[in-house]
Scaffold this motif. Structure first.
Motif, short mmCIF file in Angstrom:
data_model
loop_
_atom_site.label_atom_id
_atom_site.label_comp_id
_atom_site.label_asym_id
_atom_site.label_seq_id
_atom_site.Cartn_x
_atom_site.Cartn_y
_atom_site.Cartn_z
N LEU A 361 0.80 -1.50 -0.13
CA LEU A 361 0.14 0.19 -0.19
C LEU A 361 0.97 1.21 0.01
CD1 LEU A 361 -2.53 -1.31 2.88
CD2 LEU A 361 -2.82 -1.41 0.10
N GLY A 362 0.94 2.09 -1.18
CA GLY A 362 1.91 3.13 -1.23
C GLY A 362 3.22 2.50 -1.36
N ASN A 363 4.10 3.37 -0.91
CA ASN A 363 5.59 2.96 -1.01
C ASN A 363 5.98 2.00 0.36
OD1 ASN A 363 5.95 3.87 -3.61
ND2 ASN A 363 6.21 5.97 -2.90
N ARG A 364 5.58 2.33 1.43
CA ARG A 364 6.02 2.18 2.72
C ARG A 364 5.30 0.97 3.59
NH1 ARG A 364 10.93 4.20 2.43
NH2 ARG A 364 10.66 5.93 1.25
N VAL A 365 4.11 0.57 3.31
CA VAL A 365 3.34 -0.52 3.75
C VAL A 365 3.16 -1.64 3.03
CG1 VAL A 365 1.09 -0.71 5.13
CG2 VAL A 365 2.29 1.22 5.23
N TYR A 366 3.61 -2.62 3.54
CA TYR A 366 3.56 -4.14 3.02
C TYR A 366 2.68 -5.08 3.73
CZ TYR A 366 8.12 -2.83 1.14
OH TYR A 366 9.04 -2.06 0.10
N PHE A 367 2.09 -5.95 3.08
CA PHE A 367 1.00 -6.85 3.92
C PHE A 367 1.32 -8.15 3.40
CE2 PHE A 367 -1.48 -5.39 0.18
CZ PHE A 367 -2.27 -6.40 -0.06
N LEU A 381 6.95 -18.83 5.02
CA LEU A 381 7.40 -18.51 3.68
C LEU A 381 6.98 -16.96 3.34
CD1 LEU A 381 8.45 -19.21 0.74
CD2 LEU A 381 6.09 -19.94 0.36
N PHE A 382 5.63 -16.56 3.56
CA PHE A 382 5.50 -15.34 3.31
C PHE A 382 6.18 -14.33 4.09
CE2 PHE A 382 3.02 -17.31 0.49
CZ PHE A 382 2.36 -16.55 -0.46
N GLY A 383 6.55 -14.51 5.37
CA GLY A 383 7.41 -13.80 6.08
C GLY A 383 8.64 -13.56 5.45
N ARG A 384 9.42 -14.61 5.10
CA ARG A 384 10.68 -14.59 4.53
C ARG A 384 10.60 -13.76 3.29
NH1 ARG A 384 14.08 -19.93 3.06
NH2 ARG A 384 15.03 -19.51 5.04
N ILE A 385 9.41 -13.75 2.40
CA ILE A 385 9.30 -13.00 1.13
C ILE A 385 9.07 -11.59 1.40
CG2 ILE A 385 8.08 -12.70 -0.86
CD1 ILE A 385 7.50 -15.91 -0.81
N LEU A 386 8.39 -11.31 2.51
CA LEU A 386 8.33 -9.87 3.12
C LEU A 386 9.59 -9.28 3.40
CD1 LEU A 386 5.17 -9.82 5.33
CD2 LEU A 386 5.26 -8.68 3.16
N ALA A 387 10.52 -10.10 4.07
CA ALA A 387 11.81 -9.42 4.40
C ALA A 387 12.69 -9.37 3.34
CB ALA A 387 12.49 -10.47 5.39
N GLU A 388 12.47 -10.27 2.31
CA GLU A 388 13.19 -10.07 0.73
C GLU A 388 12.93 -8.63 0.38
OE1 GLU A 388 13.48 -14.80 -0.18
OE2 GLU A 388 12.33 -13.65 -1.16
N ALA A 389 11.63 -8.48 0.32
CA ALA A 389 11.05 -7.19 -0.39
C ALA A 389 11.64 -5.84 0.37
CB ALA A 389 9.59 -7.12 -0.46
N VAL A 390 11.50 -6.09 1.81
CA VAL A 390 12.11 -4.75 2.45
C VAL A 390 13.71 -4.77 2.05
CG1 VAL A 390 12.64 -4.04 4.74
CG2 VAL A 390 10.51 -4.86 4.28
N ARG A 391 14.18 -5.62 1.93
CA ARG A 391 15.89 -5.60 1.87
C ARG A 391 16.03 -5.21 0.23
NH1 ARG A 391 17.07 -11.38 2.71
NH2 ARG A 391 19.03 -10.96 1.63
N GLY A 392 15.05 -5.01 -0.67
CA GLY A 392 15.14 -4.80 -1.90
C GLY A 392 15.09 -5.74 -2.94
N ASP A 393 14.87 -7.00 -2.60
CA ASP A 393 14.72 -8.03 -3.56
C ASP A 393 13.37 -8.25 -3.73
OD1 ASP A 393 14.63 -10.35 -5.01
OD2 ASP A 393 15.78 -11.52 -3.73
#
Length: 434
Positions: A361-367, A381-393
């Motif tokens: 949602l926007g540029n700062r909020v992931y869900f 698994l999805f917690g790991r993928i969220l973490a990947e996104a925050v790290r830029g992957d």
């Protein structure tokens, strides 16, 4: 609008898991304004998974939880480490195409791997045992399991073993099943102790968890987002919303995307090792493959933990034991009149597609939410993928985020009734064996 009283006073519901938890935390409420690299909303499996993955990479992570660690589905579920999504690979292929199915098939066992790794790495004591059984009532169910075994083998998953009527009796001392299939890569454990152990692991990495701090809103600007509670706030460049079935209206854009669905569980009195072993000689956990299914396993202290049934919309039945006991005694007539010590209910978040949803949602909020009853592995698994996104992957995040969101027919007003009607149809097919 926030739902500050969704958890009552924030105490755990009177479940067997709460009564047998092995870590007693002293909750710390959020007071004042706090800065972090990442703020996670929700201390269930999704939030804890994302937080641990980020903390392992050196991020300053703050988790804000409205009740207690694992208070929701993460601490009340069946404890079964079942691989896969609610939606089958066949459904994913038909709906989204071969490329998406290959992608999904490549990661269906990853969530379980995260759990097994962390139990070993962080010394989490949660009574983990390997192996689970899918149990079949009809010849059609067996044909479906045979097809599933072949399809999963095409995606490199070769740990599935078919069982005929005679062989399933070696694992389940019940006359009701015609066969089944073992997933040797699955398993079962004490779900609340897993969540509490993960919270301890996160704190050992420098993460901070605020409990009994219901979030009242999330706002974002160009550079940061702010998570607000009644007595404080957390400001961070990234916010991960992992409230799932208990998020309520805290983030209005997400409210209609999933529907809370309650499921019920109970735990018998301790049966003793001999009697318990007579029910499930190999100690594997079990779920049948009906649309409205039963699931059960043995606890470490030799109770039968039995669950099943759904109530769309997330309301609790008046009498959980009355609802579940007939099903338990159908599977195990030898437990007729056995005392039930604990009975409880809890909600999971259902997506209409039965595929979990990731998004931003926007540029700062992931869900992340909507595991649809397959949340133990999916959330990790999805917690790991969220973490990947925050790290830029964003590679895996964008693949899931691009899948179309399908709203529930009937809207929020009538979605529960529509889903109930649909479940009747699938239950009829199960009874007819078609």
């Amino acid at each position: 609008m926030a739902q500050p009283n969704y958890a009552g006073d924030g105490s755990y519901p009177p479940s067997y898991y709460a009564a047998s938890r092995n870590i007693i935390r002293t909750p710390v409420k959020l007071q004042g304004d706090v800065q972090a690299d990442v703020c996670v909303v929700g201390a269930g499996y999704s939030g804890l998974s994302a937080a641990i993955h980020l903390a392992e990479k050196g991020f300053k992570v703050v988790v804000v939880e409205g009740a207690l660690v694992g208070w929701g589905a993460s601490g009340r579920n069946g404890g079964q480490v079942v691989n896969g999504l609610n939606a089958s690979l066949e459904t994913v292929t038909r709906r989204y195409g071969e490329d998406t199915a290959r992608f999904v098939g490549s990661l269906l066992q990853e969530g379980a791997g995260i759990i097994y790794n962390w139990v070993d790495r962080y010394g989490i004591e949660c009574d983990l045992r390997r192996g689970n059984i899918y149990a079949a009532y009809t010849a059609q169910h067996m044909r479906d399991l045979e097809a599933k075994q072949m399809l999963w083998l095409q995606h490199g998953m070769d740990g599935h073993e078919l069982l005929d009527r005679e062989r399933i009796r070696e694992h389940i001392n019940s006359p009701v099943y015609v066969g089944g299939m073992i997933d040797h890569s699955g398993g079962h454990m004490h779900p609340l102790n897993l969540a509490l152990g993960e919270a301890k692991a996160l704190e050992s990495l420098g993460g901070v968890i605020y409990e009994k701090s219901p979030v009242t809103g999330v706002t974002q600007g160009p550079d940061t987002a702010v998570v607000k509670t009644a007595s404080g706030s957390v400001t961070a460049p990234a916010v991960l919303v992992c409230g799932n079935a208990y998020l309520g209206n805290v983030v209005p854009e997400l409210t209609a995307r999933v529907m809370p669905v309650s499921t019920q569980m109970m735990a018998t009195e301790p049966l003793g090792e001999e009697r318990a072993h007579a029910l499930l000689p190999t100690g594997l956990c079990v779920e049948d493959v009906r649309y409205i299914l039963d699931y059960f396993r043995l606890s470490a202290d030799h109770r039968l933990i039995f669950g099943g049934g759904v109530v769309y919309g997330g309301t609790d039945p008046a009498d959980v034991v009355a609802k579940l006991r007939p099903n338990m005694e159908k599977v195990f007539p030898q437990l007729r009149d056995t005392k039930v010590d604990y009975a409880w209910s809890g909600n999971f978040a259902l997506s209409f597609s039965r595929v979990p949803q990731l998004g931003r949602l926007g540029n700062r909020v992931y869900f992340a939410h909507g595991y649809s009853g397959h949340g133990i592995t999916g959330s990790h698994l999805f917690g790991r993928i969220l973490a990947e996104a925050v790290r830029g992957d964003l590679t895996r995040f964008d693949t899931f985020a691009s899948l179309p969101w399908i709203p529930f027919p009937g809207g929020r007003m009538f979605r529960a009734q529509y889903s109930t009607l649909g479940s009747w149809w699938y239950a009829l097919k199960d009874r007819l064996g078609i």
